[in-house]
Write an enzyme that holds these catalytic residues in place. Sequence first.
Site, PDB file in Angstrom:
ATOM      1  N   ASP A   8      82.621 120.346  32.458  1.00  0.00           N
ATOM      2  CA  ASP A   8      81.399 120.160  31.664  1.00  0.00           C
ATOM      3  C   ASP A   8      81.688 119.319  30.425  1.00  0.00           C
ATOM      4  O   ASP A   8      80.968 118.370  30.114  1.00  0.00           O
ATOM      5  CB  ASP A   8      80.855 121.510  31.179  1.00  0.00           C
ATOM      6  CG  ASP A   8      80.132 122.284  32.258  1.00  0.00           C
ATOM      7  OD1 ASP A   8      80.350 121.985  33.432  1.00  0.00           O
ATOM      8  OD2 ASP A   8      79.353 123.194  31.907  1.00  0.00           O
ATOM      9  N   SER A  53      75.875 123.792  26.590  1.00  0.00           N
ATOM     10  CA  SER A  53      76.901 124.327  25.706  1.00  0.00           C
ATOM     11  C   SER A  53      78.027 123.299  25.496  1.00  0.00           C
ATOM     12  O   SER A  53      78.486 123.083  24.373  1.00  0.00           O
ATOM     13  CB  SER A  53      77.428 125.625  26.324  1.00  0.00           C
ATOM     14  OG  SER A  53      78.679 125.931  25.829  1.00  0.00           O
ATOM     15  N   ALA A  54      78.438 122.633  26.573  1.00  0.00           N
ATOM     16  CA  ALA A  54      79.503 121.618  26.439  1.00  0.00           C
ATOM     17  C   ALA A  54      79.009 120.423  25.625  1.00  0.00           C
ATOM     18  O   ALA A  54      79.762 119.857  24.825  1.00  0.00           O
ATOM     19  CB  ALA A  54      79.966 121.156  27.816  1.00  0.00           C
ATOM     20  N   PRO A  79      67.919 121.342  28.261  1.00  0.00           N
ATOM     21  CA  PRO A  79      67.522 122.745  28.279  1.00  0.00           C
ATOM     22  C   PRO A  79      68.757 123.653  28.311  1.00  0.00           C
ATOM     23  O   PRO A  79      69.642 123.453  29.145  1.00  0.00           O
ATOM     24  CB  PRO A  79      66.700 122.900  29.566  1.00  0.00           C
ATOM     25  CG  PRO A  79      66.677 121.581  30.232  1.00  0.00           C
ATOM     26  CD  PRO A  79      67.464 120.590  29.437  1.00  0.00           C
ATOM     27  N   GLY A 108      71.250 126.829  28.820  1.00  0.00           N
ATOM     28  CA  GLY A 108      71.429 127.885  29.822  1.00  0.00           C
ATOM     29  C   GLY A 108      70.831 127.552  31.167  1.00  0.00           C
ATOM     30  O   GLY A 108      70.351 128.427  31.872  1.00  0.00           O
ATOM     31  N   GLY A 113      72.543 125.300  33.395  1.00  0.00           N
ATOM     32  CA  GLY A 113      73.568 124.686  34.247  1.00  0.00           C
ATOM     33  C   GLY A 113      73.659 123.188  34.025  1.00  0.00           C
ATOM     34  O   GLY A 113      74.294 122.487  34.801  1.00  0.00           O
ATOM     35  N   LEU A 114      73.009 122.705  32.962  1.00  0.00           N
ATOM     36  CA  LEU A 114      73.064 121.261  32.690  1.00  0.00           C
ATOM     37  C   LEU A 114      74.036 120.951  31.556  1.00  0.00           C
ATOM     38  O   LEU A 114      73.955 119.893  30.933  1.00  0.00           O
ATOM     39  CB  LEU A 114      71.664 120.730  32.369  1.00  0.00           C
ATOM     40  CG  LEU A 114      70.686 120.816  33.538  1.00  0.00           C
ATOM     41  CD1 LEU A 114      69.290 120.382  33.117  1.00  0.00           C
ATOM     42  CD2 LEU A 114      71.170 119.945  34.707  1.00  0.00           C
ATOM     43  N   GLY A 115      74.938 121.882  31.295  1.00  0.00           N
ATOM     44  CA  GLY A 115      76.026 121.599  30.353  1.00  0.00           C
ATOM     45  C   GLY A 115      75.585 121.550  28.905  1.00  0.00           C
ATOM     46  O   GLY A 115      76.221 120.867  28.098  1.00  0.00           O
TER      47      GLY A 115
END
Length: 311
Positions: free
Chosen positions: A144, A101-102, A93, A95, A97-99
């Site tokens: 991340d 984007s990284a 998911p 945005g 905080g589970l990375g």
Amino acid sequence: MTSSADARIGLGRGNGKVVLLGEHAVVYGMPAIAAGISLGATARATPSASSSIRIAERRAHAGDGSELITALERIRQELGAGPQQVEVDVEVPLGSGLGGSAAIGVAVSRALLATLGEAETPRRVLAGADAWERVFHGNPSGVDAAAAYAGGCIWFTKEAGPEPLFVDLPLQLVICLAGPPASTKQMVEGVQRLGERRPDLLGKSLAGIESLVKNAKLCIQAGDLSGLGQLMNYNQMLLSGLFLSTPEIERACAVARAAGALGAKLTGAGGGGAVVALCDGSPQTVEEALRAADFAAFSTVVQASVGGLRP
Ligand code: PMV
């Protein structure tokens, strides 16, 4: 000239991540422990006359001025790749905080290196992912991207980068989403402002988090899950003291602990987003309790080995 028929197609994957302990402190040079999770992102890159990118339903094209196309151009420049048509499918998911984007940055870097016919190394993949992350997060610590790359449990400092952390037992985690995510950049800046007003408070909190992270490393290596869970709970207290928690995060942690989790804390930037709970044996009870309390929750396992961190 390269025709589309003989253009080399590159595929790449990156994992989502959880920070088990040490977020925010890692920005100030302290160690953090993070782990890749099975949900991630997969990228497919095809050399093309002009660059474009699709991430799930979002699309961006060369010249549209979007952050997405800027981020793709930064990876291309970093890795020395020509214009690319990039398609990304994302399971983690975004945005939260589970990375996410990284995971995308790592997947796209790997795909671009494959189009170049280049064997990947951690240095090259992480340099590409860092170029991507800087567009969205300002000055990321790199934890991340390192976890997205490694796929298992890592010990990370800004100075030394990632080291594999061998887990004696698989870590059973339940992750839940405790409200809308906050911007990582804004949360990091909030801690920085607090440090400017109250350097004593920030200094003591960072030193406390550093000791917890160091002890957690010993617990992981010894397979002491209840010790690790307690250290996660203490880390949550220190993160709350830095104004990074929310009532929903506290409620999710309390539900998880009451259902038998050994420890629970926010993971990532805080201010909303994800909570991670460490479970003893079956994570089902914790997952069901969180769902009954109206949180979206899922289980994941951090395995005993690290695949990606070979030189
Ligand atoms: O981007 P997030 O929400 O996973 O947070 C990353 C961890 C932080 O320590 C808050 C920021 C960083 O750059 O390390």
